[in-house]
Every structure is written in C-alpha cells, then in structure tokens.
Design an enzyme around this catalytic site. Structure first.
Site, PDB file in Angstrom:
ATOM      1  N   SER A 169      30.871  12.851  80.866  1.00  0.00           N
ATOM      2  CA  SER A 169      31.653  13.803  81.656  1.00  0.00           C
ATOM      3  C   SER A 169      32.394  14.784  80.749  1.00  0.00           C
ATOM      4  O   SER A 169      32.939  14.412  79.716  1.00  0.00           O
ATOM      5  CB  SER A 169      32.658  13.041  82.516  1.00  0.00           C
ATOM      6  OG  SER A 169      33.379  13.960  83.315  1.00  0.00           O
TER       7      SER A 169
ATOM      8  N   LYS B 242      31.283  16.872  85.267  1.00  0.00           N
ATOM      9  CA  LYS B 242      32.636  17.217  84.816  1.00  0.00           C
ATOM     10  C   LYS B 242      33.642  16.793  85.887  1.00  0.00           C
ATOM     11  O   LYS B 242      33.329  16.780  87.069  1.00  0.00           O
ATOM     12  CB  LYS B 242      32.685  18.727  84.607  1.00  0.00           C
ATOM     13  CG  LYS B 242      33.961  19.242  83.999  1.00  0.00           C
ATOM     14  CD  LYS B 242      33.779  20.666  83.502  1.00  0.00           C
ATOM     15  CE  LYS B 242      35.100  21.248  83.016  1.00  0.00           C
ATOM     16  NZ  LYS B 242      35.782  20.420  82.020  1.00  0.00           N
TER      17      LYS B 242
ATOM     18  N   ASN C  83      39.620  18.067  71.596  1.00  0.00           N
ATOM     19  CA  ASN C  83      39.578  19.030  72.687  1.00  0.00           C
ATOM     20  C   ASN C  83      40.760  18.810  73.600  1.00  0.00           C
ATOM     21  O   ASN C  83      41.264  17.697  73.725  1.00  0.00           O
ATOM     22  CB  ASN C  83      38.268  18.902  73.483  1.00  0.00           C
ATOM     23  CG  ASN C  83      38.381  17.877  74.597  1.00  0.00           C
ATOM     24  OD1 ASN C  83      38.935  18.169  75.665  1.00  0.00           O
ATOM     25  ND2 ASN C  83      37.921  16.674  74.345  1.00  0.00           N
TER      26      ASN C  83
ATOM     27  N   CYS D 248      42.315  10.737  81.028  1.00  0.00           N
ATOM     28  CA  CYS D 248      42.312  12.037  80.357  1.00  0.00           C
ATOM     29  C   CYS D 248      43.634  12.220  79.627  1.00  0.00           C
ATOM     30  O   CYS D 248      44.696  12.185  80.253  1.00  0.00           O
ATOM     31  CB  CYS D 248      42.121  13.188  81.344  1.00  0.00           C
ATOM     32  SG  CYS D 248      42.215  14.789  80.507  1.00  0.00           S
TER      33      CYS D 248
ATOM     34  N   LYS E 244      36.915   4.591  84.017  1.00  0.00           N
ATOM     35  CA  LYS E 244      36.833   5.059  82.625  1.00  0.00           C
ATOM     36  C   LYS E 244      38.116   4.688  81.906  1.00  0.00           C
ATOM     37  O   LYS E 244      39.200   5.178  82.241  1.00  0.00           O
ATOM     38  CB  LYS E 244      36.594   6.575  82.581  1.00  0.00           C
ATOM     39  CG  LYS E 244      36.290   7.078  81.168  1.00  0.00           C
ATOM     40  CD  LYS E 244      35.639   8.448  81.209  1.00  0.00           C
ATOM     41  CE  LYS E 244      35.262   8.930  79.821  1.00  0.00           C
ATOM     42  NZ  LYS E 244      34.551  10.216  79.876  1.00  0.00           N
TER      43      LYS E 244
ATOM     44  N   ASN F  38      37.269   6.793  76.788  1.00  0.00           N
ATOM     45  CA  ASN F  38      37.680   8.195  76.778  1.00  0.00           C
ATOM     46  C   ASN F  38      38.112   8.548  75.348  1.00  0.00           C
ATOM     47  O   ASN F  38      38.005   7.725  74.442  1.00  0.00           O
ATOM     48  CB  ASN F  38      38.807   8.421  77.788  1.00  0.00           C
ATOM     49  CG  ASN F  38      38.787   9.851  78.344  1.00  0.00           C
ATOM     50  OD1 ASN F  38      38.592  10.802  77.583  1.00  0.00           O
ATOM     51  ND2 ASN F  38      38.993  10.008  79.638  1.00  0.00           N
TER      52      ASN F  38
ATOM     53  N   GLY G  53      33.519  12.152  69.042  1.00  0.00           N
ATOM     54  CA  GLY G  53      32.531  12.328  67.990  1.00  0.00           C
ATOM     55  C   GLY G  53      32.342  11.062  67.175  1.00  0.00           C
ATOM     56  O   GLY G  53      32.955  10.021  67.441  1.00  0.00           O
TER      57      GLY G  53
END
Lengths: 310, 249
Positions: free
Chosen positions: A20, A44, A68, A127, A162, A189, A214
C-alpha cells in the site's frame, strides 16, 4: 512449481503483491506489465474524505532505503470506489483495500463503504505520518483492539491488521489484533525516522519525521515476523525491503504466507513482475516444490538439520 | 516509457559543478515533446535521480542531459562513463504542437535552463521568435549562452554580477515582456512564482522541479496544489510542465 496460496479472502496465484502507498491504484504500473500477473494489489490508503497530505519535500533518500511522509493523500473512499476499483477489477487481480482514519468512526465508515467492492481489508493503524489516528491506534493494544473489533463487525471481507514496528513489544500488538477478530496481519509498516540537511540545519522532509522503508528495515521485519509467527495463529503478509526472490523466500521462512513489495517499486517499476518470474527457480534452488512448503520453514527445522543443508 | 541501459557517448564538464551527458539508445523515439525528463538509477543509491532532457536527436538516437551536482548521487553520476540505466521519457513537456505564438519569452534559472534549449530550437522551427533571459549565480556557473544566442536575443543575469546584469531574471523581465505574447519558464519554485506574478496577463508555461520518488505518479511525493477540483497535480506525471494558471505556487 506451485506458487498459489489460500489466505482468508484471498486465493492468489502467487504470493507477490505491491504494498500500500507504493503502487497508487495500479494505473501507472499497468504501463510496465499486466497487473493480472500479480498475486493481489494492495491499494493506497482510503480515508472518508479526500486528503491532500503533507507539504513537500515528502521523500528523502537514506542508506539502503528512504524516508517518506506523504500523509495519506488520497481522493477519499467514494472516489476510490467510483474511479479506481473498476480499473483493477477489469484487470482481474484480487484487491485489498488499505483503510485509514482519524477516529474509530472513520475506520468503521470507510470499511463499511469499501469492503463490498474488494477481497480483503488491510487496516492501517500504523501510518507514522499523520498527526491524528494512524499510529496512535497501532501502538496501544487496547486502542487497537477497540478499532479492530468494530471494523471486523462491519466488514464484508476478512480484515488484516497492518502492524507498526514502532512499539516495544510487537507480539503484544499481534495478540491484541488476534483477540479482536483480525483474520490476518500485515507486517510491517515503516519505522519513524528523520534526516537533517546540514546546509539548512532543518529536517529534509517537510513533515520533520518520515517513515523509513527499504532494504535497511528488512532484518527488523524478519525478526518481528519470526516472533509473531510463534505467538499468534494468523497468516502474515510480510513486507519491508523486499527486492528479490531470495528476499521473498527469507520472509516465507520467517513465517509470512505472502509478501508485499514497497519502495523497490520506485527504483524499479518492473520489480514485482521480475520477482514473480524469478521465484520458481529460487524456491527450487533451495529445495522447495511450492510456496506453501516454505512458509514458517525456519521454525520447523530440527536441531542439526541445517548442517546437512550447508 | 521504457527502462533502458543507455550507452554514454560523451560526458564532460560544461560549467562549475555542471555536466553535459550524451546518451545513446532507443528511448529517444519515445520522446513526445521538449521538457520531458528521465529517471536515472545508479548502484549504491536507493532512489533514482530525475534529470531533464536538454536536447534530443532521433536521427542519431541521442539524448542530451545537463545536470548540476547537488549531492552524493549526482556527484557519483559524474564518474559514470560507460552506460546508465535510464527510465523514461517521463512526464508532460511543453505542448509544442499546440503552441501558437509570435514571440516567445524564455526564462531559465540555473539548471532550469537546459529543458528550455530544446524548446527554443523547436519554437524557432515553428517560426516563433525567441528571446531568452538566463539567470545564473555567477559567470563560472553559466552555460549554453552561445547555443541560445544562435536562436535569438539573450539577456544574462548573475547574482554576483560577474556576467551580464547583476541581479535576478525578474530584474530584466519587465523590460523584455512587452514584445512577447507567451512565456516559458523553468527554475526554482520561488523564481517561477515571481515570473508568473510579473506576467499576469501573458499566457505562460512553468516547468517545476521537486524531490521525486517513483517518477511515474504512484508515490505522491512530488505534488503541487492546483486550482482544479482535484486540488493537486503530480509534478512527475501531470507535469513537470504546467500552464501557469493550473498550479498554486
């Protein structure tokens, strides 16, 4: 080689899906390959109303990864149902909807609206880039339990939660999700991070902090999945730094039943397709005849058997 | 859009911290218009580096990039001499086929100058007169002056006064704007905003730069507020070139 896997709500032909937030709603990547090649697509995040997100810059490169802070920019759940889901349906790829919100009511409302149109929900209580909602639910077992319970009640499809890695005890969060009725887990996440520009003496990202993703975070995710697999009887979708079929196998061995590829889509938009193509040979090289067989493999090893393999 | 291993035909310093890179490959045939960009991948760097296309030649299958060293990634790029993995062409450029003007004003700042070069050539080919205002920090950092001079009048500004007028592009803008019926500008956002404010009644196109993630519109890293109902544009795929009235700077 049998790559297929059955998960709650998802009968998928291979265990690879884009994560996502790293794939938008698929249109851009359909220029690169046929989306029906994917196991599934995780869309998303959807919120009730449209959100513009954070100021720019929103991304920064780091060692073996990136930060990000997009801030859940999305056109709102109604627009996603109307303008985005039909495109993915037409491609014939299973769809998971990532659901975010500021309040329990918003999570419930978005789930109620979107769940009839998708195969599974990924509940985003993790998030790190929004001030309200998101990770505040994902770092307290009790708050997480409350929102999951209510979402599960209204959802037409299985709910995967998540999890945030920004906690002291990931197992405690996984247990809370399981007890609240989750059908599966998405792990992990991003980790909250910061990068500072010495020239301007300010954080590079406008939001200040951002989520680290990453290759740099892969060992953390592998460790957390390894822990949770032993403690909770729920299927896990593993993610964090996957760039190759070997990485996928590592996740399967740790205990993931499927995986999601995130930031790697940004440096190589063809990555999901390439990993799917390489997966059969990689599984074969390490002695597996199916994806199923590799899941949780590290936990099933008997003492000393690794000596025979090495 | 393709991902291609392009061979490097030449790679040389052009001005202080500024390099010209000529690539050879099939990608050139995919370019629609001037102002598009490519996304370069390099070993050891997690994200690609977006670089605007300065010029392209389908006959010889070359793409020319001019870039400035901004950090470790572009520093490492200067060491590449054999081949590069390039994704492109990306984004929407200057809609050259739809442009109807008699006299165009081009305003470029620093590494915003390169994409205007190919535009200038194509405008001239359409019979449009071109006047250019090129701004740099200093004489040492200035480039492409003769190339632009071959296409029309050129006015140079430098921040330290070592070449041309001392000051910024906006300091000469008002003197030049009278004769022009359309403007095209590329450079830092603050410059684009100043130019757009100074030329409120002239139709214009802005080419924007921003830190990018994917470069294809999926990650929402490089957005700019817009005046339409949607409320935003993605610089990498809706732009980088916008009509001046489309975006909120």
């Amino acid at each position: 080689m049998n790559l297929s896997i059955k998960l709650p709500g998802l009968s998928i032909k291979n265990p690879i899906m884009p994560a996502s937030g790293c794939f938008a709603f698929g249109k851009e990547f359909s220029q690169c390959y046929d989306l029906s090649e994917l196991g599934a697509v995780i869309m998303k995040a959807a919120t009730k109303e449209k959100r513009f997100g954070n100021g720019t810059p929103r991304v920064a490169e780091t060692a073996s990864g990136m930060l990000n802070a997009i801030g859940l920019q999305n056109p709102g759940v109604e627009s996603i149902i109307r303008d985005e889901i039909p495109f993915l349906k037409e491609k014939g790829v299973p769809i998971m909807a990532n659901v975010a919100g500021r309040t329990v009511e918003e999570y419930v409302c978005v789930t109620e609206r979107i769940s009839p149109y998708v195969d599974a929900i990924e509940l985003n209580i993790s998030c790190p880039n929004v001030k309200e909602g998101g990770v505040q639910f994902g770092t307290h077992p009790q708050l997480a339990g409350e929102v999951i319970e209510q979402v599960v009640q209204v959802s037409h499809v299985p709910v995967y939660v998540k999890l945030s890695p920004n906690v002291t005890d990931i197992v405690e969060m996984a247990i809370a999700a399981s007890q609240a009725g989750a059908s599966g887990l998405s792990m992990i996440n991003t980790l909250t991070g910061m990068k500072i520009d010495p020239k301007t003496r300010t954080p590079v990202i406008a939001n200040g902090t951002g989520g680290l993703s990453g290759a740099a975070i892969k060992p953390i995710s592998i460790r957390m999945i390894h822990q949770v697999y032993q403690a909770v009887d729920l299927p896990i979708i593993g993610m964090g730094g996957i760039e190759s079929a070997e990485d996928v196998l590592e996740y399967l061995l740790a205990g993931a039943s499927a995986v999601a590829i995130g930031s790697a889509n940004f440096k190589n938009p063809f990555i999901c397709k390439e990993v799917i193509d390489h997966l059969p040979k990689t599984l074969e090289r390490y002695g597996f005849s199916s994806v199923e067989q590799a899941i949780g493999g590290v936990h099933h090893e008997k003492a000393g058997s690794h000596l025979l393999r090495s | 859009m393709i991902n291609e291993l392009m061979s490097i035909l030449s790679h040389e310093p052009l001005a202080e911290d500024t390099y010209r890179l000529v690539l050879h490959g099939k990608m050139v045939h995919e370019i629609k218009e001037p102002g598009q960009f490519v996304h370069i991948r390099m070993d050891g760097f997690y994200l690609r580096r977006p670089v605007s296309i300065s010029d392209y030649d389908p006959l010889n299958e070359t793409i020319t990039l001019i870039y400035k060293v901004m950090g470790d990634g572009t520093e490492a790029l200067t060491k590449q001499n054999h081949s590069l993995e390039v994704l492109g062409p990306l984004g929407q450029g200057f809609p050259i086929d739809q442009i109807h003007a008699n006299h165009a004003l081009l305003i470029g700042g620093g590494v915003g100058v390169p994409p205007l070069y190919s535009l200038a050539k194509q405008l001239r080919r359409k019979g449009v007169s071109v006047t250019s205002i090129l701004g740099f920090r200093s004489k040492e950092e200035a480039f492409l002056l003769e190339d632009f001079e071959a296409l029309g009048d050129v006015h140079i500004t430098t921040e330290n006064g070592t070449l041309g007028r001392c000051g910024r592009v906006t300091d000469v803008l008002s003197e030049m704007a009278g004769n022009c019926d359309m403007y095209f500008t590329c450079g830092p956002t603050a410059m684009l905003k100043a130019v757009a404010n100074d030329l409120p009644d002239t139709p214009g196109f802005l080419s924007m730069e921003e830190r990018m993630g994917c470069g294809i519109g999926a990650c929402f890293a490089c957005v700019v507020p817009s005046k339409d109902e949607k409320g935003y544009k993605r610089i990498c795929c809706d732009g980088p070139v916008f009509r001046a009235e489309e975006v909120v700077l």
